[in-house]
Design a protein around this motif. Structure first.
Motif, PDB file in Angstrom:
ATOM      1  N   GLU A  38      11.032  -5.284 -15.962  1.00  0.00           N
ATOM      2  CA  GLU A  38      10.888  -4.019 -15.230  1.00  0.00           C
ATOM      3  C   GLU A  38      11.978  -3.031 -15.645  1.00  0.00           C
ATOM      4  O   GLU A  38      11.712  -1.851 -15.861  1.00  0.00           O
ATOM      5  N   ARG A  39      13.201  -3.516 -15.768  1.00  0.00           N
ATOM      6  CA  ARG A  39      14.318  -2.654 -16.172  1.00  0.00           C
ATOM      7  C   ARG A  39      14.106  -2.133 -17.589  1.00  0.00           C
ATOM      8  O   ARG A  39      14.346  -0.957 -17.874  1.00  0.00           O
ATOM      9  N   ASP A  42      11.570   0.591 -17.413  1.00  0.00           N
ATOM     10  CA  ASP A  42      12.173   1.794 -16.842  1.00  0.00           C
ATOM     11  C   ASP A  42      13.035   2.514 -17.869  1.00  0.00           C
ATOM     12  O   ASP A  42      13.005   3.749 -17.981  1.00  0.00           O
TER      13      ASP A  42
END
Length: 75
Positions: A38-39, A42
């Motif tokens: 997820e990071r 992002d």
């Protein structure tokens, strides 16, 4: 399910942390991998947004003024 090899010492330390957090080591490892993915997504989105902003013919001030102008007319 994929398998990975982790050095014994690293796995031992990881198991200790998992126990402290009252989690199964495998579940904690999966959660950490999901967080990492997820990071990374992002960060990729942010990078693409910055690149798009640099290509914009408008300055930050012009964009802010346009947004503020729309907000005032919405009142």
């Amino acid at each position: 399910m994929a398998e990975i090899k982790v050095r014994d010492r690293v796995w031992h330390d990881f198991v200790l942390v998992a126990k402290q957090k009252q989690k199964k080591p495998e579940a904690l490892a999966e959660r950490l991998l999901r967080d990492f993915l997820e990071r990374a997504a992002d960060e990729d989105l942010l990078k693409r947004s910055v690149q798009a902003a640099r290509r914009s013919p408008f300055t930050v001030g012009e964009i802010e003024a346009a947004i503020k102008g729309r907000c005032k007319s919405a009142k």
